[in-house]
Design a protein around this motif. Structure first.
Motif, PDB file in Angstrom:
ATOM      1  N   GLY A  13      34.332  44.005  42.692  1.00 61.34           N
ATOM      2  CA  GLY A  13      33.727  44.318  41.747  1.00 61.34           C
ATOM      3  C   GLY A  13      32.921  45.844  41.693  1.00 61.34           C
ATOM      4  N   ALA A  14      33.102  46.033  43.235  1.00 57.23           N
ATOM      5  CA  ALA A  14      32.349  47.448  43.570  1.00 57.23           C
ATOM      6  C   ALA A  14      33.235  48.471  42.911  1.00 57.23           C
ATOM      7  N   ASN A  15      34.657  48.220  42.919  1.00 56.78           N
ATOM      8  CA  ASN A  15      35.474  49.476  42.397  1.00 56.78           C
ATOM      9  C   ASN A  15      35.886  49.295  40.959  1.00 56.78           C
ATOM     10  N   ASP A  16      35.842  48.051  40.496  1.00 54.15           N
ATOM     11  CA  ASP A  16      35.732  47.953  39.079  1.00 54.15           C
ATOM     12  C   ASP A  16      34.614  48.668  38.265  1.00 54.15           C
ATOM     13  N   ALA A  17      33.435  48.793  38.926  1.00 49.74           N
ATOM     14  CA  ALA A  17      32.208  49.324  38.258  1.00 49.74           C
ATOM     15  C   ALA A  17      32.190  50.781  38.404  1.00 49.74           C
ATOM     16  N   GLY A  18      33.238  51.470  38.937  1.00 51.52           N
ATOM     17  CA  GLY A  18      33.302  53.025  39.142  1.00 51.52           C
ATOM     18  C   GLY A  18      32.946  53.635  37.570  1.00 51.52           C
ATOM     19  N   VAL A  19      33.018  55.110  37.926  1.00 49.26           N
ATOM     20  CA  VAL A  19      32.678  55.776  36.726  1.00 49.26           C
ATOM     21  C   VAL A  19      33.987  56.591  36.291  1.00 49.26           C
ATOM     22  N   LEU A  20      34.325  56.866  35.072  1.00 49.55           N
ATOM     23  CA  LEU A  20      35.222  57.817  34.415  1.00 49.55           C
ATOM     24  C   LEU A  20      35.024  59.133  34.879  1.00 49.55           C
ATOM     25  N   GLY A  21      35.977  59.933  35.160  1.00 47.32           N
ATOM     26  CA  GLY A  21      35.560  61.207  35.472  1.00 47.32           C
ATOM     27  C   GLY A  21      37.132  61.668  36.196  1.00 47.32           C
ATOM     28  N   GLU A  22      37.326  63.010  36.173  1.00 44.20           N
ATOM     29  CA  GLU A  22      38.446  63.863  36.662  1.00 44.20           C
ATOM     30  C   GLU A  22      38.096  63.598  38.255  1.00 44.20           C
ATOM     31  N   ARG A  23      37.150  63.805  38.666  1.00 43.37           N
ATOM     32  CA  ARG A  23      36.705  64.090  40.099  1.00 43.37           C
ATOM     33  C   ARG A  23      36.516  62.578  40.866  1.00 43.37           C
ATOM     34  N   CYS A  24      36.558  61.642  40.097  1.00 43.36           N
ATOM     35  CA  CYS A  24      36.283  60.221  40.429  1.00 43.36           C
ATOM     36  C   CYS A  24      37.654  59.525  40.474  1.00 43.36           C
ATOM     37  N   MET A  25      37.546  58.352  41.046  1.00 45.59           N
ATOM     38  CA  MET A  25      38.795  57.595  41.034  1.00 45.59           C
ATOM     39  C   MET A  25      38.772  56.798  39.857  1.00 45.59           C
ATOM     40  N   ASP A  26      38.960  57.162  38.690  1.00 42.56           N
ATOM     41  CA  ASP A  26      38.726  56.601  37.484  1.00 42.56           C
ATOM     42  C   ASP A  26      39.818  55.525  37.202  1.00 42.56           C
ATOM     43  N   TRP A  27      40.974  55.676  37.826  1.00 43.02           N
ATOM     44  CA  TRP A  27      42.122  54.889  37.906  1.00 43.02           C
ATOM     45  C   TRP A  27      41.744  53.250  38.001  1.00 43.02           C
ATOM     46  N   GLN A  28      40.688  53.319  39.106  1.00 45.75           N
ATOM     47  CA  GLN A  28      39.802  51.865  39.428  1.00 45.75           C
ATOM     48  C   GLN A  28      39.181  51.078  38.303  1.00 45.75           C
ATOM     49  N   VAL A  29      38.568  51.988  37.313  1.00 47.02           N
ATOM     50  CA  VAL A  29      37.825  51.420  36.597  1.00 47.02           C
ATOM     51  C   VAL A  29      38.157  50.102  35.669  1.00 47.02           C
ATOM     52  N   VAL A  30      37.468  49.064  35.768  1.00 47.48           N
ATOM     53  CA  VAL A  30      37.755  47.937  34.680  1.00 47.48           C
ATOM     54  C   VAL A  30      36.711  47.710  33.954  1.00 47.48           C
ATOM     55  N   PRO A  31      36.842  47.517  32.676  1.00 48.99           N
ATOM     56  CA  PRO A  31      35.881  47.265  31.604  1.00 48.99           C
ATOM     57  C   PRO A  31      35.103  46.136  31.830  1.00 48.99           C
ATOM     58  N   LEU A  32      33.929  46.158  31.511  1.00 47.43           N
ATOM     59  CA  LEU A  32      32.909  44.841  31.971  1.00 47.43           C
ATOM     60  C   LEU A  32      33.692  43.768  31.728  1.00 47.43           C
ATOM     61  N   ASP A  33      33.909  43.382  30.043  1.00 47.98           N
ATOM     62  CA  ASP A  33      34.601  42.294  29.651  1.00 47.98           C
ATOM     63  C   ASP A  33      35.665  42.081  30.383  1.00 47.98           C
ATOM     64  N   ARG A  34      36.495  42.733  30.703  1.00 44.20           N
ATOM     65  CA  ARG A  34      37.718  42.471  31.453  1.00 44.20           C
ATOM     66  C   ARG A  34      37.437  41.955  32.857  1.00 44.20           C
ATOM     67  N   TYR A  35      36.697  42.549  33.428  1.00 45.66           N
ATOM     68  CA  TYR A  35      36.221  41.966  34.732  1.00 45.66           C
ATOM     69  C   TYR A  35      35.538  40.727  34.928  1.00 45.66           C
ATOM     70  N   LYS A  36      34.847  40.254  33.748  1.00 45.46           N
ATOM     71  CA  LYS A  36      34.455  39.039  33.797  1.00 45.46           C
ATOM     72  C   LYS A  36      35.738  37.817  33.704  1.00 45.46           C
ATOM     73  N   GLU A  37      36.577  38.240  32.871  1.00 46.47           N
ATOM     74  CA  GLU A  37      37.712  37.581  32.500  1.00 46.47           C
ATOM     75  C   GLU A  37      38.578  37.390  33.858  1.00 46.47           C
ATOM     76  N   ASN A  38      38.645  38.602  34.423  1.00 51.09           N
ATOM     77  CA  ASN A  38      39.381  38.674  35.947  1.00 51.09           C
ATOM     78  C   ASN A  38      38.830  37.540  36.957  1.00 51.09           C
ATOM     79  N   LEU A  39      37.531  37.976  36.928  1.00 54.91           N
ATOM     80  CA  LEU A  39      36.786  36.908  37.821  1.00 54.91           C
ATOM     81  C   LEU A  39      36.974  35.292  37.477  1.00 54.91           C
ATOM     82  N   LYS A  40      37.014  35.021  36.402  1.00 56.77           N
ATOM     83  CA  LYS A  40      36.915  33.779  35.882  1.00 56.77           C
ATOM     84  C   LYS A  40      38.390  33.235  36.455  1.00 56.77           C
TER      85      LYS A  40
END
Length: 292
Positions: A92-119
């Motif tokens: 979840g540490a990477n799922d919770a990243g921030v969208l932005g050109e200088r950030c690793m925004d390809w890692q970001v997973v939407p919160l609802d999707r994170y919960k589905e994945n975890l389940k």
């Protein structure tokens, strides 16, 4: 599975030290917070020492991984050795990243999707044995150059707690573990437990280890720890005692060297994926996952 998945899956073979002991195995499944627990007496290494004669630990940590990237990697892990007694899921540490050109925004997973994945991952793991969840830890925004935000990570922490409650499995809340007793962030505590704003210092590793060790003994008392006085000498130690002049050569360096090589390859591929992802059109919306 893409090249990144294939290389990362190879970590299992190296880090697992394939279980030929017949002992039940414990899978620690996560991102770099789990992967680096294997090194420098980190939290996964400490757990292995504590359960040395009763459990065999497999480090399934993959640097830069998210729940989305991990969906195909858990099941193959259960084919590496003896039956699995427990799976520790720390994502979840990477799922919770921030969208932005200088950030690793390809890692970001939407919160609802994170919960589905975890389940989904909990569902897979529960078919093999017991399951323990660990929440994403707090972050130091400044050291992470605001590519990870404390409030944003808190939403994913709460989601992890909700999944544990809904699926009735124990969860370790890393926030009060690292920032005792209330879990309220302080810069002084962050400097003590977070090396670069997200990965653990030796003190942070100790706190995570103690929390997981205590939780295992409380919720899974059948997974007994190893009393120190029952530990037996290794083969090399026995040879040294019986014949000091004829000790087998030490080959313990081979595993770490291979791990370092694989880590370099994985980091290179992650960087390549990141660069390619920047040039792709926006990814489509996620399809729902069915947990049945």
């Amino acid at each position: 599975m893409n090249l990144l998945g294939l290389i990362s899956l190879s970590f299992y073979v190296v880090l697992a030290d394939i279980n030929t002991s017949g002992l039940p195995q414990v899978v620690t499944f996560g991102d770099s917070l789990t992967f680096f627990g294997y090194f420098f007496n980190g939290w996964t290494t400490k757990l292995q020492k504590s359960f040395e004669t009763s459990l065999h630990f497999i480090n399934g940590g993959h640097p830069s991984y998210t729940t989305e990237m991990s969906l195909e990697l858990l099941s193959p892990l259960y084919t590496l050795g003896a039956p699995t007694a427990l799976t520790i899921i720390f994502l979840g540490a990477n799922d919770a990243g921030v969208l932005g050109e200088r950030c690793m925004d390809w890692q970001v997973v939407p919160l609802d999707r994170y919960k589905e994945n975890l389940k989904f991952l909990v569902h897979l793991a529960s078919k093999q044995g017991k399951v323990l969840l660990v929440t994403p830890p707090p972050v130091d925004e400044v050291k992470q150059q605001y590519c990870r935000l404390l409030n944003q990570t808190a939403f994913y922490r709460d989601a992890c707690l909700q999944v544990g409650n809904e699926m009735q499995i124990p969860v370790i809340d890393t926030w009060p573990v690292l920032f005792p007793p209330s879990g309220k962030y302080t810069q002084e505590a962050a400097d003590t437990v977070l090396a670069d704003g997200i990965h653990f210092t030796s003190i942070g590793n100790d706190l995570i280890y103690e929390a997981i060790y205590t939780k295992i003994l409380r919720f899974f008392p059948d997974l007994q720890s190893t009393p120190q006085w029952t530990l037996q000498p290794t083969v090399v130690e026995k040879q040294s005692l019986s014949n000091p002049g004829n000790v087998a050569p030490n080959t313990n360096w081979i595993g770490p060297v291979v791990v370092v090589v694989l880590a370099v390859l994985l980091i290179a591929v992650v960087g390549w994926d990141c660069c390619v992802a920047r040039n792709l059109p926006p990814r489509p919306s996620y399809d729902p996952i069915t947990v049945a």
